[in-house]
Design a protein around this motif. Structure first.
Motif, short mmCIF file in Angstrom:
data_model
loop_
_atom_site.label_atom_id
_atom_site.label_comp_id
_atom_site.label_asym_id
_atom_site.label_seq_id
_atom_site.Cartn_x
_atom_site.Cartn_y
_atom_site.Cartn_z
N LYS A 168 -1.37 -3.12 -4.91
CA LYS A 168 -1.90 -4.15 -4.01
C LYS A 168 -2.74 -3.51 -2.91
CE LYS A 168 -0.49 -8.02 -1.07
NZ LYS A 168 0.67 -8.79 -0.53
N VAL A 169 -2.29 -2.36 -2.43
CA VAL A 169 -3.05 -1.64 -1.41
C VAL A 169 -4.43 -1.27 -1.95
CG1 VAL A 169 -3.18 0.51 -0.11
CG2 VAL A 169 -1.05 -0.78 -0.15
N ASP A 170 -4.46 -0.77 -3.18
CA ASP A 170 -5.73 -0.39 -3.80
C ASP A 170 -6.65 -1.60 -3.98
OD1 ASP A 170 -5.07 2.28 -3.92
OD2 ASP A 170 -4.30 2.17 -5.98
N GLU A 171 -6.05 -2.73 -4.36
CA GLU A 171 -6.84 -3.93 -4.66
C GLU A 171 -7.40 -4.58 -3.40
OE1 GLU A 171 -4.14 -6.39 -6.75
OE2 GLU A 171 -4.07 -5.12 -8.55
N THR A 172 -6.62 -4.58 -2.33
CA THR A 172 -6.98 -5.35 -1.14
C THR A 172 -7.55 -4.51 -0.01
OG1 THR A 172 -4.76 -5.15 -0.17
CG2 THR A 172 -5.15 -7.01 -1.68
N GLY A 173 -7.41 -3.19 -0.11
CA GLY A 173 -7.86 -2.34 1.00
C GLY A 173 -6.93 -2.40 2.20
N MET A 174 -5.69 -2.80 1.97
CA MET A 174 -4.69 -2.86 3.04
C MET A 174 -4.54 -1.49 3.70
SD MET A 174 -0.60 -3.66 2.58
CE MET A 174 -0.93 -5.14 1.62
N PRO A 175 -4.40 -1.46 5.03
CA PRO A 175 -4.17 -0.17 5.70
C PRO A 175 -2.91 0.51 5.16
CG PRO A 175 -4.66 -1.89 7.30
CD PRO A 175 -4.45 -2.58 5.99
N ILE A 176 -3.01 1.79 4.94
CA ILE A 176 -1.86 2.55 4.45
C ILE A 176 -1.92 3.96 5.01
CG2 ILE A 176 -3.08 3.30 2.36
CD1 ILE A 176 -0.39 3.21 0.87
#
Length: 233
Positions: A168-176
């Motif tokens: 999901k992080v990869d798909e949405t660009g969510m901060p990580i």
């Protein structure tokens, strides 16, 4: 800005704490010994053993939100956090506290660990000697925010949930942010030295947790591979 001081969280990973070491020894004892963590297979054995042990002792995830704090013109979120030994004795922890405990246990076993921070959440990635990695969603052991005592998931579902979060992080660009705990320890961000405890009493405490869990209603549990539970799979 929420991640400015994340390196300091490595100090919460108390791999030399006698309470953590005793807890790991008990995990290893229950599951017939744990190999040196050199391969993916060893890593899965370690993680499954830790996970099933936590569930068999009734450890739960307790959710809590951060509290806004303003100092001068700086506004931030604060959250009180406990050391892994407090999570062990309290048998419950926030997502980040559970991640600290997992990380400390991994180091005790000779594996490496990384703390994964995304907005409002934290979980762990374990790493074996050959570089194989395994993410684990630490909160799947059961419990939840607001007193919602959800049933524990299986170990496989905890790994699947962690992989889904990373995807999901990869798909949405969510901060990580992924923090290499051992690297920070080598950089000098070490946990404090902690006093010893009565280890015999700690082992008795862990055995009592298992006994209470074995006698509890099964509607909030999943089958687990704990030889001391008399079943599971």
């Amino acid at each position: 800005d929420y991640y400015d001081n994340e390196e300091l969280t490595a100090a919460y990973v108390t791999d030399e704490d006698p309470v953590v070491k005793t807890y790991y020894t008990k995990v290893s004892e229950v599951y017939g010994g744990i190999n040196i963590i050199t391969t993916q297979k060893d890593l899965v054995q370690l993680a499954r053993s830790i996970y099933d042990f936590m569930v068999s002792r009734g450890m739960t995830y307790s959710g809590a939100k951060g509290v806004p704090e303003t100092v001068g013109d700086v506004r931030s979120m604060t959250q009180s956090m406990r050391l892994p030994r407090d999570v062990i004795y309290g048998n419950s922890g926030l997502c980040v506290e559970l991640a600290y405990l997992w990380s400390a246990l991994a180091h005790t076993a000779g594996a490496k660990s990384k703390l994964v921070f995304i907005p409002g959440h934290c979980f762990v990635i374990l790493e074996s000697g050959d570089g194989s990695q395994l993410p684990v969603e630490c909160t799947m052991i059961g419990g939840g925010a607001g007193g919602n005592m959800e049933a524990a998931g299986t170990f496989d579902s905890a790994v699947e949930a962690a992989f889904k979060t990373l995807a999901k992080v990869d798909e949405t660009g969510m901060p990580i942010s992924i923090l290499d705990v051992q690297e920070q320890h080598l950089n000098g961000i070490r946990p404090p030295e902690l006093e010893d405890v009565n280890r015999t009493e700690l082992v008795r405490f862990l055995d009592d947790l298992r006994a209470r869990r074995a006698n509890a209603p099964m509607n909030n549990q999943v089958a687990m591979n704990d030889p001391n539970m008399g079943g599971g799979g």
